[in-house]
Design an enzyme around this catalytic site. Sequence first.
Site, PDB file in Angstrom:
ATOM      1  N   HIS A 306     -14.884  13.579  47.597  1.00  0.00           N
ATOM      2  CA  HIS A 306     -14.792  13.093  46.352  1.00  0.00           C
ATOM      3  C   HIS A 306     -15.915  14.737  45.509  1.00  0.00           C
ATOM      4  CE1 HIS A 306     -16.131  10.901  42.679  1.00  0.00           C
ATOM      5  NE2 HIS A 306     -15.197  10.406  43.414  1.00  0.00           N
ATOM      6  N   ASP A 363     -11.904   4.732  48.225  1.00  0.00           N
ATOM      7  CA  ASP A 363      -9.890   4.389  49.020  1.00  0.00           C
ATOM      8  C   ASP A 363      -9.918   4.629  50.572  1.00  0.00           C
ATOM      9  OD1 ASP A 363      -8.855   3.872  46.635  1.00  0.00           O
ATOM     10  OD2 ASP A 363      -8.850   7.020  46.593  1.00  0.00           O
TER      11      ASP A 363
END
Length: 428
Positions: A306, A363
């Site tokens: 991320h 996700d």
Amino acid sequence: MADRTAKLSIADTDLDLPILSGTMGPDVVDIRKFYAQTDRFTYDPGFTSTASCDSGLTFIDGDKGMLLHRGYPIDQLAEKSSFMEVSYLLLDGELPNKAQLDEFEYTINRHTMVHEQLKTLYNGFRRDAHPMAIMCGVVGALSAFYHDSTDINDPEQRRIASHRLIAKMPTLAAMAYKYSIGQPFLYPDNNLSYAGNFLRMTFGVPAEDYVVDPVIERAMDRIFILHADHEQNASTSTVRLAGSSGANPFACIAAGIACLWGPAHGGANEAALNMLREIGTVDRIPEYIARAKDKNDPFRLMGFGHRVYKNYDPRAKVMAQTATEVLDKLGVSDPVFDVARKLEEIALNDPYFIEKKLYPNVDFYSGIILSAIGFPTTMFTALFALARTVGWVAQWNEMISDPAQKIGRPRQLYTGPTQRDYVPVDKR
Ligand SMILES: CC(=O)SCCNC(=O)CCNC(=O)[C@H](O)C(C)(C)COP(=O)(O)OP(=O)(O)OC[C@H]1O[C@@H](n2cnc3c(N)ncnc32)[C@H](O)[C@@H]1OP(=O)(O)O
Ligand SMILES: O=C([O-])CC(=O)C(=O)O
């Protein structure tokens, strides 16, 4: 040569500019001097260290793995709140009391229908079109239907446009699914909850009475909460940038949907489940870990890493826990969930992932739940778009009401030829 990976002041004259030689007359722009004379912009590809706005919506401390919406921790909202409450919170700034929540839900329910003409638009798509392709088209097309809510300078019109978008996204996403499987569209049933209504429009078959399972409904609602907003991620920045020119709100959200679709962003939920299925069994994990670490292989672990979180994404924790609950409730034993958990365990103990601070993101586990509920992988990112719509419209509203708001317009470092004279075609 200047270090282009670092934040760079343009006052640094040591830029790698090409073709600066040649005859320079007095009127000719010397591009090197042009950059040397200004210190007004910085080189920041990917905007890794650029704040583009003030915002009171969402706070992230990536090092601690902390996410707050209007001050409330995401795990508390996911456990105790509802998507409608979180939507109100994001739009309004405070959690609603009971009367405010009832009124908000009533207002959203009033807008769940879409214009009958929109059905003909669906019929123009191929049945095997990706739902995100359809969503980009149909959400943009809303701009052709709702002319009474597009004066962006009128807060009341902005409010109606926002409610319309939040209300119609489940209907539009369910229609994309129904179209792909060749079943007739179902109208919304406004006696149901936001999540329940979406489940019924997606999985209900007209001949049957679809009964919403409360555990699945709660899981769906929680997934929506976990996706509701995430400060200046790529799609939200896209919505803000599109909106900064004064563009139509429905068209701005369509721009956000387009950006979300990419596998580096919201499209990672589809890519992550496809990857986990491809890995298939726990014994094949080391092969994929090795590939993810190999700099000559473009493969990355999808659902991992991320830009902001250098610690565990707090949404992924709730997602993993929700996956356990849903699979237990459905009595499903999905080997892909075992692969996902083992992959996480191996990666989090591997020096490469430790050093680069790569953890599962939102996700990674969501696809396991969505698949158990019955969604095909191609619908995953459309569900993300549905839930993120509230964040997009809240951010868009915040931007437009900000007196400091200006059209978004980054600068660049020009690397093309320096000024030169036009040469007629027969002389080239
Ligand atoms: C809802 C969301 O959008 S959440 C993000 C969803 N996206 C994904 O899951 C896709 C996989 N992840 C990624 O591609 C990235 O981690 C992103 C796009 C999320 C973040 O990208 P950035 O912040 O630009 O980080 P960047 O791409 O520079 O990666 C930093 C380093 O970690 C490595 N890395 C990052 N993610 C991964 C990954 N998933 N697998 C393997 N290596 C990775 C990169 O190769 C890079 O290594 P290097 O320093 O040796 O060159
Ligand atoms: O913040 C980001 O860059 C991506 C993300 O997790 C999101 O949009 O939910």
